[in-house]
Every structure is written in structure tokens, then in C-alpha cells.
Design a protein around this motif. Structure first.
Motif, PDB file in Angstrom:
ATOM      1  N   ASP A  23       0.810  -1.694   0.080  1.00 58.54           N
ATOM      2  CA  ASP A  23      -0.418  -0.039  -0.001  1.00 58.54           C
ATOM      3  C   ASP A  23       0.924   1.425  -0.244  1.00 58.54           C
ATOM      4  N   TYR A  24       1.241   1.603  -1.154  1.00 59.04           N
ATOM      5  CA  TYR A  24       2.138   1.954  -1.227  1.00 59.04           C
ATOM      6  C   TYR A  24       1.562   4.227  -1.110  1.00 59.04           C
ATOM      7  N   ARG A  25       0.539   4.697  -1.022  1.00 58.51           N
ATOM      8  CA  ARG A  25       0.068   5.432  -0.773  1.00 58.51           C
ATOM      9  C   ARG A  25      -0.347   5.492   0.900  1.00 58.51           C
ATOM     10  N   GLY A  26      -0.624   4.738   1.438  1.00 57.55           N
ATOM     11  CA  GLY A  26      -0.567   4.272   2.960  1.00 57.55           C
ATOM     12  C   GLY A  26       1.010   4.508   3.471  1.00 57.55           C
ATOM     13  N   LEU A  27       1.834   4.075   2.898  1.00 60.92           N
ATOM     14  CA  LEU A  27       3.351   4.216   3.418  1.00 60.92           C
ATOM     15  C   LEU A  27       3.527   5.133   3.563  1.00 60.92           C
ATOM     16  N   LYS A  28       3.882   6.447   2.107  1.00 59.25           N
ATOM     17  CA  LYS A  28       3.821   8.224   1.654  1.00 59.25           C
ATOM     18  C   LYS A  28       3.574   8.144   2.922  1.00 59.25           C
ATOM     19  N   ARG A  29       2.195   8.298   3.565  1.00 61.64           N
ATOM     20  CA  ARG A  29       2.070   8.655   4.203  1.00 61.64           C
ATOM     21  C   ARG A  29       3.108   8.583   5.732  1.00 61.64           C
ATOM     22  N   GLU A  30       3.875   7.596   5.789  1.00 58.70           N
ATOM     23  CA  GLU A  30       4.481   7.286   6.737  1.00 58.70           C
ATOM     24  C   GLU A  30       6.088   7.001   6.450  1.00 58.70           C
ATOM     25  N   SER A  31       6.505   8.149   5.063  1.00 57.82           N
ATOM     26  CA  SER A  31       7.785   7.467   4.538  1.00 57.82           C
ATOM     27  C   SER A  31       8.660   8.349   5.822  1.00 57.82           C
ATOM     28  N   GLY A  32       8.527   9.306   6.377  1.00 56.28           N
ATOM     29  CA  GLY A  32       9.526  10.200   7.601  1.00 56.28           C
ATOM     30  C   GLY A  32      10.577   8.399   8.301  1.00 56.28           C
ATOM     31  N   ASP A  33       8.841   7.695   8.968  1.00 61.92           N
ATOM     32  CA  ASP A  33       9.508   6.037   9.337  1.00 61.92           C
ATOM     33  C   ASP A  33      10.294   5.678   8.709  1.00 61.92           C
ATOM     34  N   LEU A  34      10.044   5.234   7.525  1.00 57.30           N
ATOM     35  CA  LEU A  34      10.915   4.754   6.862  1.00 57.30           C
ATOM     36  C   LEU A  34      12.252   4.778   6.253  1.00 57.30           C
ATOM     37  N   LYS A  35      12.562   6.453   6.536  1.00 55.46           N
ATOM     38  CA  LYS A  35      13.734   7.304   6.021  1.00 55.46           C
ATOM     39  C   LYS A  35      14.669   7.055   7.707  1.00 55.46           C
ATOM     40  N   THR A  69      14.137   0.386  -2.236  1.00 55.54           N
ATOM     41  CA  THR A  69      13.334   0.208  -2.848  1.00 55.54           C
ATOM     42  C   THR A  69      12.715   1.109  -2.843  1.00 55.54           C
ATOM     43  N   LEU A  70      11.310   0.414  -1.549  1.00 56.28           N
ATOM     44  CA  LEU A  70      10.698   0.846  -1.484  1.00 56.28           C
ATOM     45  C   LEU A  70      10.299   2.630  -1.092  1.00 56.28           C
ATOM     46  N   ALA A  71      11.858   3.244  -0.891  1.00 55.87           N
ATOM     47  CA  ALA A  71      12.145   4.360  -0.611  1.00 55.87           C
ATOM     48  C   ALA A  71      11.809   4.803  -2.187  1.00 55.87           C
ATOM     49  N   TYR A  77       6.676   8.226  -6.609  1.00 51.61           N
ATOM     50  CA  TYR A  77       4.818   7.976  -6.308  1.00 51.61           C
ATOM     51  C   TYR A  77       4.123   9.035  -6.896  1.00 51.61           C
ATOM     52  N   PRO A  78       3.345   8.770  -8.092  1.00 53.24           N
ATOM     53  CA  PRO A  78       3.053   7.814  -8.732  1.00 53.24           C
ATOM     54  C   PRO A  78       3.406   7.275  -9.379  1.00 53.24           C
TER      55      PRO A  78
END
Length: 234
Positions: A23-35, A69-71, A77-78
Motif C-alpha cells: 500500500d504505497y499510498r499509506g506507506l507514503k504517509r509514513e515515509s518519515g519512519d522509513l527514512k 527500494t520502497l523509499a 510515486y505515483p
């Protein structure tokens, strides 16, 4: 001590479904956590890394590959496919997007120059996910050194049980395999006499029994879908 990768597991459990799509849209909202997770990986020195066990090292590198890769997808995105990132002369896998041991390297450097070069573990190809639908499923947890071998085996069984990518046609006595087995045939042959022999370790038992009874056996490769491995919540 090797990192726990717990923060990455939280993100994967939240934004990856049972099929291994994101769910890339949802993950983008938490992109700070991924970073922040990747920033923590960036701070790992080569000296610290060298103190870990082989499985801890490999788990770390797989996680860095998948998280980067996700980042990369989120940064563009999109996007319909990871292959749309970059231009005619700049592959997304050649971009220096990975921060590791004080260097900026590419995903290709990480996969081929480090993971494949440092570890002779063919099952990595069931774990590295390049954001394509043709890839093995993205796991809903980070890889951990203590259970890495079990995680990789489970990934192998999941991938080889996906009939869209890997299947046995009994009437044709033909094994249809993902192109991954063609692209990395040399890796799979390091442990087995042939690609099909390696695949048989992970194919369903009923299929393996039929293959062993077959008088002849041929291989064809299935279509590799480069479309984004996206899951959209309703």
C-alpha cells in the motif's frame, strides 16, 4: 549487536498485504519512519557490521535493499513501474540511492557487488524485492539473523507455490519457472546440479512426485510482470 529491524517490521506489517503487495499510498504517509530506519542503517559502520554473524550480516543487507527500494518508489510515486524511474540512459538500479558504510552506492552494487559476491545463498533471490509484480512476495516482516534461514526457506516455498510464476504442466512434462531462475541460473547451480533440481526443493510435494515420474522434462520461463507491486486499500 546487530539491529533488531523492529521499526521496519512495523511498517511492513501495516502496509504489505498477505500477497506481498504494498500500500504505497499509506506507506507514503509514513515515509518519515522509513527514512529514519534507513538513516539508522546508514550509521552502521563496516567495523560494527564485521562483528556480526554471517546471517545477521545478510539479513541486514537484504533489509537495506528492500527498504531502499520502497523509499525509491515513494520518492517517485505515483509510478506504474520501477522501470519508469530514470531515463533512457539511467536505470533505477544504477542510481546511487543506497547509503552504506559511508558510501553512496546503487541497488545493483548492493545486490551484485555485495550480497551475491559475499554470500553464496541462492535463496536471496526469493527475498530481494524490486517492487515488481513478477518479484517474489515482499515479506511482512524484516529479516532477522536468528531466523534468516527459516525465513528464506519459507519465501522459497511461497514463491514456488505461485502458479502464475512457477508451475508444472504434467501433460507437457514441462516446468514453467520465473525468469529469475534464468537470470541467476549460475547462483542456483552452486547448490544443485541444475536449476530444476534446485527448484524441486521448494515446489509442492505433489508436483515433485510427478516430475520424478516423468520420462522427460523441459523448462520454459513465464512472463515477468514489471508492473508496480501495489495494493490499494478499498
Amino acid at each position: 549487536m546487530a539491529p533488531s529491524h523492529a521499526d521496519l517490521t512495523v511498517l511492513l506489517k501495516t502496509h504489505v498485504n498477505e500477497a506481498g503487495f504494498v500500500d504505497y499510498r499509506g506507506l507514503k504517509r509514513e515515509s518519515g519512519d522509513l527514512k529514519r530506519y534507513l538513516e539508522g542503517c546508514r550509521k552502521v559502520t563496516k567495523g560494527r557490521y564485521d562483528q556480526w554473524s554471517d546471517d545477521e550480516q545478510l539479513a541486514f543487507l537484504i533489509n537495506v535493499y528492500n527498504a531502499t527500494t520502497l523509499a525509491l518508489i515513494l520518492d517517485h510515486y505515483p509510478v506504474a513501474s520501477i522501470k519508469k524511474i530514470g531515463g533512457v540512459f539511467s536505470s533505477p538500479w544504477k542510481k546511487r540511492v543506497v547509503s552504506l558504510f559511508g558510501e553512496r552506492i546503487s541497488l545493483d552494487d548492493l545486490e551484485h557487488g555485495k550480497i551475491r559476491a559475499w554470500f553464496q545463498v541462492p535463496e536471496i533471490h526469493f527475498a530481494l524485492v524490486c517492487a515488481a509484480r513478477g518479484c517474489p512476495p515482499l515479506r511482512r516482516e524484516a529479516y532477522q539473523g536468528a531466523k534468516l534461514r527459516d525465513q528464506l526457506k519459507e519465501q522459497g516455498h511461497r514463491f514456488l507455490s505461485d502458479s502464475q510464476k512457477n508451475r508444472w504442466h504434467s501433460k507437457e512434462s514441462r516446468l514453467y519457472l520465473s525468469p529469475i531462475f534464468k537470470w541467476f541460473a549460475s547462483d542456483f547451480k552452486t547448490e544443485s546440479a541444475s536449476v530444476e533440481a534446485f527448484a524441486m526443493q521448494y515446489l509442492p510435494e505433489a508436483v515433485v512426485s510427478e516430475m520424478r515420474r516423468a520420462k522427460t522434462l523441459s523448462i520454459r520461463y513465464t512472463h515477468y510482470d514489471w508492473g508496480l507491486n501495489e495494493w490499494r486499500r478499498r
